[in-house]
Design a protein around this motif. Structure first.
Motif, PDB file in Angstrom:
ATOM      1  N   LEU A  41      44.622  37.562  53.038  1.00 25.52           N
ATOM      2  CA  LEU A  41      43.259  37.132  52.724  1.00 25.52           C
ATOM      3  C   LEU A  41      43.171  36.309  51.439  1.00 25.52           C
ATOM      4  CD1 LEU A  41      41.266  40.369  53.675  1.00 25.52           C
ATOM      5  CD2 LEU A  41      41.525  38.275  55.026  1.00 25.52           C
ATOM      6  N   VAL A  42      44.182  36.413  50.574  1.00 23.59           N
ATOM      7  CA  VAL A  42      44.124  35.669  49.308  1.00 23.59           C
ATOM      8  C   VAL A  42      45.035  34.436  49.318  1.00 23.59           C
ATOM      9  CG1 VAL A  42      43.519  37.738  47.999  1.00 23.59           C
ATOM     10  CG2 VAL A  42      45.929  37.062  48.177  1.00 23.59           C
ATOM     11  N   VAL A  43      45.614  34.103  50.464  1.00 28.28           N
ATOM     12  CA  VAL A  43      46.485  32.923  50.538  1.00 28.28           C
ATOM     13  C   VAL A  43      45.769  31.650  50.070  1.00 28.28           C
ATOM     14  CG1 VAL A  43      47.729  31.398  52.146  1.00 28.28           C
ATOM     15  CG2 VAL A  43      48.095  33.867  52.230  1.00 28.28           C
ATOM     16  N   PRO A  44      44.482  31.438  50.378  1.00 26.55           N
ATOM     17  CA  PRO A  44      43.817  30.227  49.852  1.00 26.55           C
ATOM     18  C   PRO A  44      43.826  30.153  48.329  1.00 26.55           C
ATOM     19  CG  PRO A  44      42.548  31.158  51.657  1.00 26.55           C
ATOM     20  CD  PRO A  44      43.607  32.167  51.334  1.00 26.55           C
ATOM     21  N   GLU A  45      43.617  31.283  47.654  1.00 27.24           N
ATOM     22  CA  GLU A  45      43.645  31.286  46.194  1.00 27.24           C
ATOM     23  C   GLU A  45      45.064  31.045  45.673  1.00 27.24           C
ATOM     24  OE1 GLU A  45      42.037  33.629  47.996  1.00 27.24           O
ATOM     25  OE2 GLU A  45      39.991  32.990  47.506  1.00 27.24           O
ATOM     26  N   VAL A  46      46.054  31.638  46.329  1.00 25.01           N
ATOM     27  CA  VAL A  46      47.440  31.424  45.918  1.00 25.01           C
ATOM     28  C   VAL A  46      47.829  29.958  46.111  1.00 25.01           C
ATOM     29  CG1 VAL A  46      49.854  32.080  46.293  1.00 25.01           C
ATOM     30  CG2 VAL A  46      48.054  33.823  46.459  1.00 25.01           C
ATOM     31  N   THR A  47      47.358  29.352  47.189  1.00 31.09           N
ATOM     32  CA  THR A  47      47.616  27.931  47.441  1.00 31.09           C
ATOM     33  C   THR A  47      47.073  27.066  46.313  1.00 31.09           C
ATOM     34  OG1 THR A  47      47.495  28.289  49.835  1.00 31.09           O
ATOM     35  CG2 THR A  47      47.201  26.025  49.057  1.00 31.09           C
ATOM     36  N   LYS A  48      45.852  27.345  45.918  1.00 29.68           N
ATOM     37  CA  LYS A  48      45.222  26.596  44.820  1.00 29.68           C
ATOM     38  C   LYS A  48      46.043  26.735  43.545  1.00 29.68           C
ATOM     39  CE  LYS A  48      40.813  26.246  42.322  1.00 29.68           C
ATOM     40  NZ  LYS A  48      39.451  26.833  42.179  1.00 29.68           N
ATOM     41  N   ALA A 179      42.498  38.483  43.934  1.00 32.58           N
ATOM     42  CA  ALA A 179      42.166  39.905  44.014  1.00 32.58           C
ATOM     43  C   ALA A 179      42.559  40.456  45.380  1.00 32.58           C
ATOM     44  CB  ALA A 179      40.673  40.113  43.764  1.00 32.58           C
ATOM     45  N   VAL A 180      43.610  41.256  45.412  1.00 34.60           N
ATOM     46  CA  VAL A 180      44.144  41.792  46.660  1.00 34.60           C
ATOM     47  C   VAL A 180      43.611  43.212  46.850  1.00 34.60           C
ATOM     48  CG1 VAL A 180      46.214  42.163  48.033  1.00 34.60           C
ATOM     49  CG2 VAL A 180      46.241  40.473  46.193  1.00 34.60           C
ATOM     50  N   ASP A 181      42.703  43.364  47.782  1.00 39.33           N
ATOM     51  CA  ASP A 181      42.068  44.665  48.028  1.00 39.33           C
ATOM     52  C   ASP A 181      42.895  45.455  49.039  1.00 39.33           C
ATOM     53  OD1 ASP A 181      40.506  46.834  48.574  1.00 39.33           O
ATOM     54  OD2 ASP A 181      38.750  45.702  49.246  1.00 39.33           O
ATOM     55  N   VAL A 182      43.796  46.294  48.525  1.00 39.70           N
ATOM     56  CA  VAL A 182      44.633  47.111  49.404  1.00 39.70           C
ATOM     57  C   VAL A 182      44.018  48.476  49.694  1.00 39.70           C
ATOM     58  CG1 VAL A 182      46.779  45.967  48.732  1.00 39.70           C
ATOM     59  CG2 VAL A 182      45.994  47.968  47.444  1.00 39.70           C
ATOM     60  N   GLY A 183      42.830  48.725  49.138  1.00 38.79           N
ATOM     61  CA  GLY A 183      42.190  50.019  49.366  1.00 38.79           C
ATOM     62  C   GLY A 183      42.756  51.102  48.474  1.00 38.79           C
ATOM     63  N   ASN A 204      56.244  36.791  44.761  1.00 35.96           N
ATOM     64  CA  ASN A 204      57.241  36.123  45.600  1.00 35.96           C
ATOM     65  C   ASN A 204      56.697  34.803  46.132  1.00 35.96           C
ATOM     66  OD1 ASN A 204      59.106  38.190  45.369  1.00 35.96           O
ATOM     67  ND2 ASN A 204      58.703  39.071  47.360  1.00 35.96           N
ATOM     68  N   MET A 205      55.454  34.822  46.597  1.00 37.09           N
ATOM     69  CA  MET A 205      54.838  33.627  47.166  1.00 37.09           C
ATOM     70  C   MET A 205      54.704  32.535  46.110  1.00 37.09           C
ATOM     71  SD  MET A 205      51.915  35.615  49.368  1.00 37.09           S
ATOM     72  CE  MET A 205      51.136  34.205  50.120  1.00 37.09           C
ATOM     73  N   ILE A 206      54.228  32.900  44.940  1.00 32.95           N
ATOM     74  CA  ILE A 206      53.979  31.910  43.892  1.00 32.95           C
ATOM     75  C   ILE A 206      55.276  31.245  43.450  1.00 32.95           C
ATOM     76  CG2 ILE A 206      53.234  31.599  41.497  1.00 32.95           C
ATOM     77  CD1 ILE A 206      51.222  33.929  42.036  1.00 32.95           C
ATOM     78  N   SER A 207      56.243  32.057  43.045  1.00 32.23           N
ATOM     79  CA  SER A 207      57.464  31.474  42.468  1.00 32.23           C
ATOM     80  C   SER A 207      58.328  30.780  43.518  1.00 32.23           C
ATOM     81  CB  SER A 207      58.270  32.550  41.739  1.00 32.23           C
ATOM     82  OG  SER A 207      58.626  33.614  42.609  1.00 32.23           O
ATOM     83  N   THR A 208      58.404  31.343  44.719  1.00 36.93           N
ATOM     84  CA  THR A 208      59.230  30.715  45.754  1.00 36.93           C
ATOM     85  C   THR A 208      58.611  29.394  46.209  1.00 36.93           C
ATOM     86  OG1 THR A 208      59.967  32.894  46.499  1.00 36.93           O
ATOM     87  CG2 THR A 208      60.338  31.044  48.002  1.00 36.93           C
TER      88      THR A 208
END
Length: 269
Positions: A41-48, A179-183, A204-208
């Motif tokens: 759900l936060v992939v758009p923010e990570v992309t930015k 903001a990752v809402d894992v509950g 991992n997503m950001i640095s890779t």
């Protein structure tokens, strides 16, 4: 109206001490399966963030992680793996933890409560406007992280905040809130569990993605990895074999002569 601190809400499971081992593990796994969906759900923010970070990185900027406790250790872990994996200098991705290096192994009491120390830690690296600072805090309220993000932002740096509480001060303070809402955690409030795992995935997503975008990966191979042990030399040799269609001994010879998979491939063509 104050935001809801999801990381402190009661676990979905109770009477844990009465469960047998299989039940404990099965219920933990049940909770863990929710993590990847929350990260999606936060992939758009990570992309930015990755796109903005890449621009600055290509201008010579650096990436700094700041955090306390588990979050700080995860930032240091991610930063420490960039040089061997992608062959980058140690001074391009840097992890800082409240309490300093001793806090990597042992908790330093009250270190996270200092709102000014993170900026002092960053200033030791001659921080400038091309740099990016990512604060990591499950609660989204850690003073060390919040202070550092606010000071970095005030001084023109790109800032991001990785948290597990949507609407938290960190999510609101950073230029880019992730903001990752894992509950609720399996053990109430134990953010080393689901929250920490989600942070590791995002890091991992950001640095890779950053390393791919700046050319440190070819195809799907780590062509710039450091050849620091026999396992990595063997892996690199096989990459060269595949890339050039040559036998193992010739590939190993090229790799050792030129020092990296990328250089060996270029020399062998």
């Amino acid at each position: 109206m104050p935001y809801k601190k999801i990381t402190e809400t009661p676990s979905n499971h109770d009477n844990l001490e009465q469960l047998d081992t299989l039940s404990i593990l099965a219920k933990m796994n049940e909770e863990d399966q929710k993590i990847a969906d929350a990260v999606a759900l936060v992939v758009p923010e990570v992309t930015k963030l990755v796109d903005a970070l890449t621009e600055r990185f290509l201008r010579g900027g650096r990436l700094f992680y700041i955090g306390a406790g588990t979050s700080g250790r995860l930032g240091i872990l991610d930063a420490s793996e960039i040089p061997p994996t992608f062959g980058m200098p140690h001074d391009r991705v840097i992890g800082l933890i409240a309490g300093g290096d001793i806090a990597i192994r042992k908790a330093v009491e009250y270190a996270e409560d200092d709102t000014e120390q993170a900026w002092k830690d960053l200033l030791a690296y001659d921080i400038d406007a091309n740099d990016t600072v990512i604060g990591i805090a499950a609660s989204g309220t850690t003073p060390y992280v919040l202070g550092g993000i606010n000071d970095a932002k005030d001084n023109g740096l790109l800032t991001a905040g990785i948290t597990n509480n949507p609407g938290s001060p960190l999510a609101e303070a950073a230029d880019i809130g992730i903001a990752v809402d894992v509950g609720p955690e399996f053990v109430t409030g134990s953010t080393r569990m689901k929250s920490g795992t989600s942070q590791k995935l995002v890091l991992n997503m950001i640095s890779t993605a950053l390393m791919i975008k700046i050319g440190r990966v070819k195809g799907n191979k780590m062509v710039n990895m450091q050849l620091s042990n026999n396992k990595l030399v063997d892996r690199g040799t096989r990459y060269v074999m595949e890339g050039l269609g040559i036998d193992y001994s010739r590939a190993e010879e090229l790799l050792k002569k030129h020092g990296s998979v990328k250089a060996a491939l270029e020399a062998g063509r």
